[in-house]
Design an enzyme around this catalytic site. Structure first.
Site, PDB file in Angstrom:
ATOM      1  N   HIS A 121       0.824  -1.210   0.000  1.00 46.61           N
ATOM      2  CA  HIS A 121       0.000   0.000   0.000  1.00 46.61           C
ATOM      3  C   HIS A 121       0.854   1.253   0.000  1.00 46.61           C
ATOM      4  CE1 HIS A 121       0.718   0.821   4.319  1.00 46.61           C
ATOM      5  NE2 HIS A 121       0.547  -0.472   4.525  1.00 46.61           N
ATOM      6  N   CYS A 137       2.913  -4.974   6.682  1.00 46.40           N
ATOM      7  CA  CYS A 137       2.622  -4.691   5.280  1.00 46.40           C
ATOM      8  C   CYS A 137       3.850  -4.111   4.590  1.00 46.40           C
ATOM      9  CB  CYS A 137       1.460  -3.710   5.162  1.00 46.40           C
ATOM     10  SG  CYS A 137      -0.122  -4.434   5.611  1.00 46.40           S
TER      11      CYS A 137
END
Length: 162
Positions: A121, A137
């Protein structure tokens, strides 16, 4: 796409990882019974990764995401990865879906990986790129994640290594 059952997986965990309802999994795999390691099951709604020319390799240690097209280097992007207590998972995954403007720390785009709770992301903190600071992440500069998303479709293989 075809998924190979790994130790400890159930239809429920596979359903969550691929963001596919149990109903759709059962419909795509008629007569499926007790799962066993190595069993092949159909994941509806995703193309077979081998049919996609692009692959992504992520090096946690080098903090870089490398994009390939048919094995040829396309581009290398700097990334941020998980901190020591919330490490980025190592393994082979696929991009299962995407969400633009998810809000908060996820920047302009979220690309879900086939492991619940993990993705690639953007970020609202560009100074974090190059560091081990995330909750597991892979963070990218917003411009970079948008560029990546323009190129790779859902179903793209993502290989994360130490």
């Amino acid at each position: 796409m075809i998924h190979t059952v790994q130790p400890g997986e159930t239809l429920g965990t596979i359903s969550v990882d691929y963001r596919v309802s149990l109903k759709r999994l059962y419909a795509a795999n008629p007569g499926i019974g007790q799962l066993h390691v190595g069993q092949k099951i159909q994941i509806p709604g995703l193309p077979e990764p081998s049919t996609i020319a692009y692959t992504i390799q992520i090096s946690v240690g080098k903090r870089r995401l490398t994009l390939y097209n048919n094995g040829r280097l396309v581009k290398i992007f700097p990334i941020a990865v998980g901190r020591m207590l919330t490490q980025t998972p190592v393994g082979d995954f696929v991009i299962v879906n995407r969400q633009y403007n998810p809000g908060g720390p996820f920047g302009v785009l979220w690309l879900s990986l086939s492991k619940q709770g993990y993705g690639i992301h953007g970020t609202n903190d560009p100074s974090s790129i190059g560091k081990a600071v995330s909750h597991g992440c892979v963070r990218m500069y917003n411009r970079d994640v948008l560029q990546l998303a323009e190129i790779v479709p859902n179903g793209t293989r993502v290989s994360i290594r130490p």
